[in-house]
Scaffold this motif. Structure first.
Motif, PDB file in Angstrom:
ATOM      1  N   UNK A   4      70.509  38.091  42.281  1.00 46.30           N
ATOM      2  CA  UNK A   4      70.533  38.085  43.331  1.00 46.30           C
ATOM      3  C   UNK A   4      69.084  38.924  44.379  1.00 46.30           C
ATOM      4  N   UNK A   5      69.087  40.283  43.480  1.00 46.79           N
ATOM      5  CA  UNK A   5      68.121  40.919  44.480  1.00 46.79           C
ATOM      6  C   UNK A   5      66.288  39.912  43.714  1.00 46.79           C
ATOM      7  N   UNK A   6      66.517  39.270  43.000  1.00 49.22           N
ATOM      8  CA  UNK A   6      64.995  38.650  42.325  1.00 49.22           C
ATOM      9  C   UNK A   6      64.284  37.189  43.025  1.00 49.22           C
ATOM     10  N   UNK A   7      63.070  37.476  43.204  1.00 50.64           N
ATOM     11  CA  UNK A   7      63.405  36.414  44.450  1.00 50.64           C
ATOM     12  C   UNK A   7      62.335  35.343  42.947  1.00 50.64           C
ATOM     13  N   UNK A   8      62.969  33.981  43.610  1.00 56.08           N
ATOM     14  CA  UNK A   8      62.187  32.729  42.791  1.00 56.08           C
ATOM     15  C   UNK A   8      60.573  32.595  43.085  1.00 56.08           C
ATOM     16  N   UNK A   9      60.027  32.089  42.249  1.00 57.36           N
ATOM     17  CA  UNK A   9      58.870  32.328  42.095  1.00 57.36           C
ATOM     18  C   UNK A   9      58.783  30.438  42.545  1.00 57.36           C
ATOM     19  N   UNK A  10      57.245  30.646  43.406  1.00 61.62           N
ATOM     20  CA  UNK A  10      56.876  28.983  44.065  1.00 61.62           C
ATOM     21  C   UNK A  10      57.192  28.376  43.202  1.00 61.62           C
ATOM     22  N   UNK A  11      58.044  26.871  43.411  1.00 60.28           N
ATOM     23  CA  UNK A  11      58.111  25.754  42.659  1.00 60.28           C
ATOM     24  C   UNK A  11      58.255  25.689  41.035  1.00 60.28           C
ATOM     25  N   UNK A  12      60.015  26.306  41.387  1.00 52.93           N
ATOM     26  CA  UNK A  12      59.602  27.339  40.082  1.00 52.93           C
ATOM     27  C   UNK A  12      61.920  27.028  40.522  1.00 52.93           C
ATOM     28  N   UNK A  13      61.910  26.219  39.623  1.00 53.59           N
ATOM     29  CA  UNK A  13      63.978  25.966  39.208  1.00 53.59           C
ATOM     30  C   UNK A  13      64.635  26.384  38.409  1.00 53.59           C
TER      31      UNK A  13
END
Length: 342
Positions: free
Chosen positions: A13-22
């Motif tokens: 939960x501390x790791x942000x998702x990259x843009x346009x990453x699913x």
């Protein structure tokens, strides 16, 4: 650092998702305990994130050139785990590989084509980045269990007790050497006996060594006086102080202590004997603990750091402190042997 399903979910939960990453893929080393039981607990986790744990037993991801083919094999081998997912529109999937050993490749990136049956983006090319979870996940600096500040505090307290006891012992036979040290760290602080009594009284007042937290201003605490000196000393000046310490405790050891990584970075340029080098490492390690204690007490003022970095630093320091306590204890044992053979 103990790893259970809740801890792993919190780290993710501390790791942000990259843009346009699913879809993303992490690996985590689980050297002890049942990886299968951990995977089952993660599957039952009802957090907002879809997590697919996989106990990796195949020799995959050994080469950066085979990422796409290895990922395809991984998905096919665990097809049912993905087909059973209840994924809603626009939901994202995190795959976590549970390993016995670390990957040879710490970070892997490659474009991959997802199979048509995959729950999301079936048949579409995606950019896959495989990362070490404990390096990507961040936590508050030092006010986390992995920092082990309480154990460092207790180890530092034990070390200070042993040093003060050693100074007391040597003051009886070589008072001049002890006096030279005390005059350096606390000029005008009074006689040798008065200062030693002050150190001993302070240590006796500590109720819980795990909560021990000296500062750099107290004149009745040996470590406080040392921290004050370290703060205003250059590496070469600290080397001179280490030599005075070595003489004050009558240390003639020839076995070199392995310094902490921090200690290596601040090694002096001048040549010294082994025992003085050891006291240089001791002083820097004690100062390192002091600074980490302060950072832990004011964690909100500091940025976040990777979990693995905090844990590795704690382990490095604790291993040194354990060795340092044994080292000082050996000084007493060596004197006893000399008395027997003398």
């Amino acid at each position: 650092m103990e790893m259970d399903a809740k801890t792993i979910s919190n780290l993710l939960g501390t790791i942000e998702w990259g843009a346009s990453t699913s879809i993303r893929l992490f690996w985590l080393k689980i050297p002890q305990g049942s990886r299968d039981a951990l995977a089952e607990a993660l599957r039952k986790d009802e957090g907002a994130e879809v997590i697919v744990p996989i106990v990796l037993r195949e020799p995959l991801f050994l080469s950066a050139n085979a990422v796409m083919s290895d990922f395809s094999r991984l998905l096919e081998s665990h097809k049912k785990s993905f087909e059973d997912l209840k994924v809603v529109r626009d939901q994202k999937i995190t795959i976590i590989l549970l390993l016995k050993e670390n990957f040879n490749l710490s970070q892997i990136s490659s474009p991959v084509v997802l199979p048509r049956w995959f729950p999301i983006m079936g048949g579409v090319e995606a950019y896959l980045h495989i990362s070490d979870l404990l390096w990507c996940a961040e936590t508050e600096l030092l006010n986390c269990p992995g920092a082990q500040i309480d154990l460092m505090s207790a180890a530092l307290y034990d070390l200070e007790c042993s040093i003060v006891e050693r100074l007391r012992q040597i003051s009886v036979v070589k008072s001049g050497k002890v006096r030279a040290l005390l005059d350096t760290i606390n000029p005008g602080g009074g006689g040798t006996e008065a200062m030693l009594v002050s150190f001993e009284t302070f240590l006796k007042s500590v109720n819980d060594p795990k909560g021990y937290r000296p500062n750099s201003t107290s004149k009745s605490c040996l470590m406080s006086l040392l921290f004050s000196q370290v703060l205003k000393s250059s590496p070469d000046q600290l080397s001179s102080l280490s030599a005075k310490f070595q003489e004050a405790v009558a240390d003639n050891s020839v076995e070199l202590l392995r310094p902490t990584l921090f200690g290596i970075m601040l090694r002096p340029s001048n040549k010294t004997i082994v025992a003085a080098k050891n006291w240089h490492s001791l002083l820097l390690a004690a100062f390192q603990v002091y600074q980490l204690m302060n950072a832990s007490a004011h964690a909100g003022e500091y940025p976040k750091y990777p979990v693995s970095l905090i844990s590795s630093n704690a382990r490095d320091l604790l291993e040194f402190l354990v060795a340092a306590n044994k080292y000082v204890a050996f000084l007493f044992a060596a004197d006893e042997d000399d008395m027997v053979t003398g």
